[in-house]
Design an enzyme around this catalytic site. Sequence first.
Site, short mmCIF file in Angstrom:
data_model
loop_
_atom_site.label_atom_id
_atom_site.label_comp_id
_atom_site.label_asym_id
_atom_site.label_seq_id
_atom_site.Cartn_x
_atom_site.Cartn_y
_atom_site.Cartn_z
N GLY A 1 0.77 -1.24 0.00
CA GLY A 1 0.00 0.00 0.00
C GLY A 1 0.80 1.28 0.00
O GLY A 1 0.23 2.37 0.10
N TRP B 1 2.37 2.85 -2.43
CA TRP B 1 2.06 3.75 -3.55
C TRP B 1 0.75 4.48 -3.28
O TRP B 1 0.61 5.67 -3.61
CB TRP B 1 2.00 2.97 -4.86
CG TRP B 1 3.35 2.69 -5.45
CD1 TRP B 1 4.53 2.56 -4.77
CD2 TRP B 1 3.67 2.51 -6.83
NE1 TRP B 1 5.56 2.30 -5.65
CE2 TRP B 1 5.06 2.27 -6.92
CE3 TRP B 1 2.92 2.51 -7.99
CZ2 TRP B 1 5.71 2.05 -8.13
CZ3 TRP B 1 3.56 2.29 -9.21
CH2 TRP B 1 4.95 2.07 -9.27
N ASP C 1 -8.31 -10.33 -8.98
CA ASP C 1 -7.33 -10.68 -9.99
C ASP C 1 -7.59 -9.77 -11.19
O ASP C 1 -8.65 -9.85 -11.81
CB ASP C 1 -7.48 -12.15 -10.38
CG ASP C 1 -6.43 -12.61 -11.40
OD1 ASP C 1 -5.73 -11.75 -11.96
OD2 ASP C 1 -6.33 -13.83 -11.62
N ASP D 1 -5.54 -6.17 -5.39
CA ASP D 1 -4.45 -7.11 -5.18
C ASP D 1 -5.05 -8.49 -4.96
O ASP D 1 -6.21 -8.63 -4.57
CB ASP D 1 -3.60 -6.70 -3.98
CG ASP D 1 -2.20 -7.30 -4.03
OD1 ASP D 1 -1.26 -6.56 -4.38
OD2 ASP D 1 -2.06 -8.50 -3.74
N LYS E 1 6.39 -1.07 -13.45
CA LYS E 1 7.76 -1.55 -13.26
C LYS E 1 8.09 -2.62 -14.29
O LYS E 1 7.27 -3.49 -14.58
CB LYS E 1 7.91 -2.15 -11.86
CG LYS E 1 9.29 -2.74 -11.60
CD LYS E 1 9.54 -2.98 -10.13
CE LYS E 1 8.66 -4.03 -9.52
NZ LYS E 1 8.93 -4.21 -8.08
N ASP F 1 3.27 -1.65 -9.57
CA ASP F 1 4.60 -1.99 -9.06
C ASP F 1 4.72 -3.50 -8.93
O ASP F 1 5.52 -4.02 -8.16
CB ASP F 1 4.83 -1.31 -7.70
CG ASP F 1 6.28 -1.39 -7.24
OD1 ASP F 1 7.17 -1.38 -8.10
OD2 ASP F 1 6.50 -1.47 -6.02
#
Length: 243
Positions: free
Chosen positions: A85, A87, A129, A113, A193, A153
Amino acid sequence: MVKKPTGKNTSGRGQRDLTVKVKTARGRTLSSTRWLQRQLNDPYVVRAKAEGYRGRAAFKIMELDDKFRFLVPGARVLDLGCAPGGWIQVAVPRINALGEKSGKAVGRIVGIDLQEVDDIPGAEIHQLDFMADDADLQVKEWLGGQADVVMSDMAASSSGHKQTDHLRIIALCEAAAYLSFDVLSDGGTFVAKVLAGGAEGELQKLLKQKFTKVAHVKPPSSRSDSSEKFVIASGFRGNAEGE
């Protein structure tokens, strides 16, 4: 009392140059001892704890936003793979999700998540998902419309094989990009990322077709010995009819 994160970059303020040495204890491997020593001597780990963030990764999105300015008051933001959490903690004050900036538009942020994530004031967090059927429709319902920013990320579990890990994270990033095409508003931004390794050419080609500008950045808080970098794709062109 836990300090409330402000979302501001306080780099360089009040930092001390101290080195903590860790002795190898019985039952602890040399590699785990080295990891522990690196954590204890990592200035971003120290700052995260002092400033109330859930992890050092908070400073990565902070530095990226300082440079590209996509977390603005009133923005609607989707954080993919949001655990733990950090971000979200940075985004909440920057998009004015709590309405604390008088006269500024109030933003909205949704984090999703696979695992349960502790609540963060100003954010809506769900277990989902992102590759599930109709995930895009669910996300837009939670956001109350299209997203202005999709950020990720996420990283696949490490196999210990550098090239395999690179391919896995590129595949994950591509999947996140395709979701962003379904939920972003025109002019929106995608941040994710990736790992340097030679297989990101197709991803870059895809993003250049969909966005007006694509940049690759390694923020200062990203460890120098890590191959991670971040792609920032801005100016989403939208989807052509029938695409």
